[in-house]
Design a protein around this motif. Structure first.
Motif, PDB file in Angstrom:
ATOM      1  N   HIS A  98     -36.785  19.306 136.969  1.00 30.92           N
ATOM      2  CA  HIS A  98     -36.717  18.133 136.113  1.00 30.92           C
ATOM      3  C   HIS A  98     -36.487  18.617 134.686  1.00 30.92           C
ATOM      4  N   GLY A  99     -35.342  18.251 134.101  1.00 29.36           N
ATOM      5  CA  GLY A  99     -35.027  18.750 132.771  1.00 29.36           C
ATOM      6  C   GLY A  99     -34.419  20.138 132.854  1.00 29.36           C
ATOM      7  N   GLN A 100     -34.241  20.761 131.706  1.00 30.17           N
ATOM      8  CA  GLN A 100     -33.613  22.082 131.625  1.00 30.17           C
ATOM      9  C   GLN A 100     -34.666  23.170 131.443  1.00 30.17           C
ATOM     10  N   PRO A 101     -34.862  24.037 132.442  1.00 27.65           N
ATOM     11  CA  PRO A 101     -35.822  25.128 132.273  1.00 27.65           C
ATOM     12  C   PRO A 101     -35.338  26.120 131.218  1.00 27.65           C
ATOM     13  N   SER A 102     -36.279  26.701 130.485  1.00 24.88           N
ATOM     14  CA  SER A 102     -35.968  27.710 129.480  1.00 24.88           C
ATOM     15  C   SER A 102     -36.660  29.003 129.873  1.00 24.88           C
ATOM     16  N   LEU A 103     -35.868  30.066 130.040  1.00 24.42           N
ATOM     17  CA  LEU A 103     -36.409  31.364 130.436  1.00 24.42           C
ATOM     18  C   LEU A 103     -36.569  32.248 129.214  1.00 24.42           C
ATOM     19  N   ARG A 170     -39.423  36.687 120.052  1.00 22.42           N
ATOM     20  CA  ARG A 170     -38.790  35.850 121.074  1.00 22.42           C
ATOM     21  C   ARG A 170     -39.725  34.723 121.518  1.00 22.42           C
ATOM     22  N   PHE A 171     -41.007  35.074 121.750  1.00 27.32           N
ATOM     23  CA  PHE A 171     -41.950  34.025 122.151  1.00 27.32           C
ATOM     24  C   PHE A 171     -42.111  32.992 121.041  1.00 27.32           C
ATOM     25  N   SER A 172     -42.170  33.438 119.811  1.00 27.21           N
ATOM     26  CA  SER A 172     -42.363  32.526 118.680  1.00 27.21           C
ATOM     27  C   SER A 172     -41.206  31.554 118.552  1.00 27.21           C
ATOM     28  N   ILE A 173     -39.982  32.032 118.800  1.00 25.96           N
ATOM     29  CA  ILE A 173     -38.815  31.147 118.758  1.00 25.96           C
ATOM     30  C   ILE A 173     -38.917  30.106 119.863  1.00 25.96           C
ATOM     31  N   ALA A 174     -39.221  30.559 121.077  1.00 19.23           N
ATOM     32  CA  ALA A 174     -39.301  29.641 122.208  1.00 19.23           C
ATOM     33  C   ALA A 174     -40.427  28.626 122.040  1.00 19.23           C
ATOM     34  N   ALA A 175     -41.552  29.077 121.448  1.00 11.17           N
ATOM     35  CA  ALA A 175     -42.721  28.210 121.313  1.00 11.17           C
ATOM     36  C   ALA A 175     -42.568  27.192 120.191  1.00 11.17           C
ATOM     37  N   ALA A 176     -41.479  27.289 119.417  1.00 11.41           N
ATOM     38  CA  ALA A 176     -41.292  26.375 118.280  1.00 11.41           C
ATOM     39  C   ALA A 176     -40.841  24.993 118.715  1.00 11.41           C
ATOM     40  N   LYS A 177     -40.514  24.804 119.975  1.00 13.88           N
ATOM     41  CA  LYS A 177     -40.121  23.490 120.464  1.00 13.88           C
ATOM     42  C   LYS A 177     -40.781  23.228 121.803  1.00 13.88           C
ATOM     43  N   SER A 178     -40.788  21.970 122.197  1.00 16.39           N
ATOM     44  CA  SER A 178     -41.354  21.596 123.491  1.00 16.39           C
ATOM     45  C   SER A 178     -40.329  21.866 124.594  1.00 16.39           C
ATOM     46  N   HIS A 179     -40.826  22.106 125.795  1.00 15.45           N
ATOM     47  CA  HIS A 179     -39.959  22.384 126.942  1.00 15.45           C
ATOM     48  C   HIS A 179     -40.454  21.596 128.147  1.00 15.45           C
TER      49      HIS A 179
END
Length: 259
Positions: A98-103, A170-179
């Motif tokens: 459901h939605g677009q997974p982000s790895l 990398r984690f900080s960039i990914a964690a800056a938005k909801s997924h």
């Protein structure tokens, strides 16, 4: 009609098998002649073997869950994450999301010759943020990563970073938005206790925002501290799926404390 109180699945893995080919060393002499002979005889290329990495795995994940994936090296954890992210095809079975997974992985494709600052922009765009959102969240991303705690590293090329610094950014960039679904591969095994604590807090926030988080880690304590559920893969087979503490305890008994 579905019960509105019924949990909503975000990922369904249904009887999934994943295989891939591994190239070995070339053997024999006269490679051109040998190759022509193989084409004529339709023989398999020597030195190439097929790996059956994931074998008939099935489970469903739901909104608000944090799920740890554990297992020995080569058990299929990272391969399964890539299939959920849509980066690997399944040989058999289906993955529904459901939605677009982000790895997010420690080998996420940031540019080593570019500065950390430039990579924040590129990584944010890759995660689906607008340039305006990146500008608004830039300071928070850098502060969260902690890479500037001992100097102005954000202005240096990423090739000058340690592996831990790169993983934290990398984690900080990914964690800056909801997924809808965030897949994290070993990115929390680096960094100090302060960073790991902030990471766990951010994962909890993502779950409250109706997201689902998958976490691969060789640190059993990270799994039990961060996740409420764990899936144990061994040699590509799902051995156990349940409360994180119970699954980790069974895995540790199986391995005798070895990772």
């Amino acid at each position: 009609m579905a019960d509105p109180a019924e949990p909503v699945p975000t990922v369904v893995v249904d009887g999934v098998h994943i295989t891939y080919k591994v190239n070995g060393a070339r053997t024999g002499r006269g490679s051109a002649t040998s190759a022509l002979s193989r084409i004529v005889s339709r023989r398999a290329t020597p030195g190439v073997r097929e790996v059956h990495a994931v074998k008939g795995v099935s489970f469903a994940a739901y909104k608000g869950e944090a799920i740890g994936l554990i297992g020995s090296n080569g058990s299929g954890k990272s391969t399964l994450l890539k299939a959920i992210a849509g980066l690997l095809p399944t040989a058999k079975g289906t993955v529904f999301t459901h939605g677009q997974p982000s790895l997010l992985g420690v080998n996420a494709a940031l540019m080593s010759d570019l500065t950390g600052e430039r990579n924040v922009v590129l990584g944010g765009l890759a995660m689906g943020m607008t340039r305006r959102q990146i500008r608004e969240r830039y300071d928070d991303i850098v502060d969260f990563s902690g890479i500037n705690d001992k100097g102005d590293f954000i202005s240096l090329p990423m090739r000058t970073y340690s592996s831990g610094m790169g993983a934290r950014l990398r984690f900080s960039i990914a964690a800056a938005k909801s997924h809808d679904v965030l897949l994290i591969d070993e990115a929390l095994s680096t960094g100090d206790a302060r960073f790991r604590r902030r990471s766990r807090q951010r994962i909890e926030e993502l779950r409250k925002e109706a997201g689902t988080v998958f976490l691969v880690s060789h640190s059993n304590s990270t799994i039990t501290e961060t996740c409420d559920r764990a899936i144990w893969l061994e040699a590509g087979v799902l051995r156990m799926d349940g409360p994180a503490k119970e699954v980790v305890a069974a895995y540790e008994e199986f391995t005798g404390g070895r990772r």
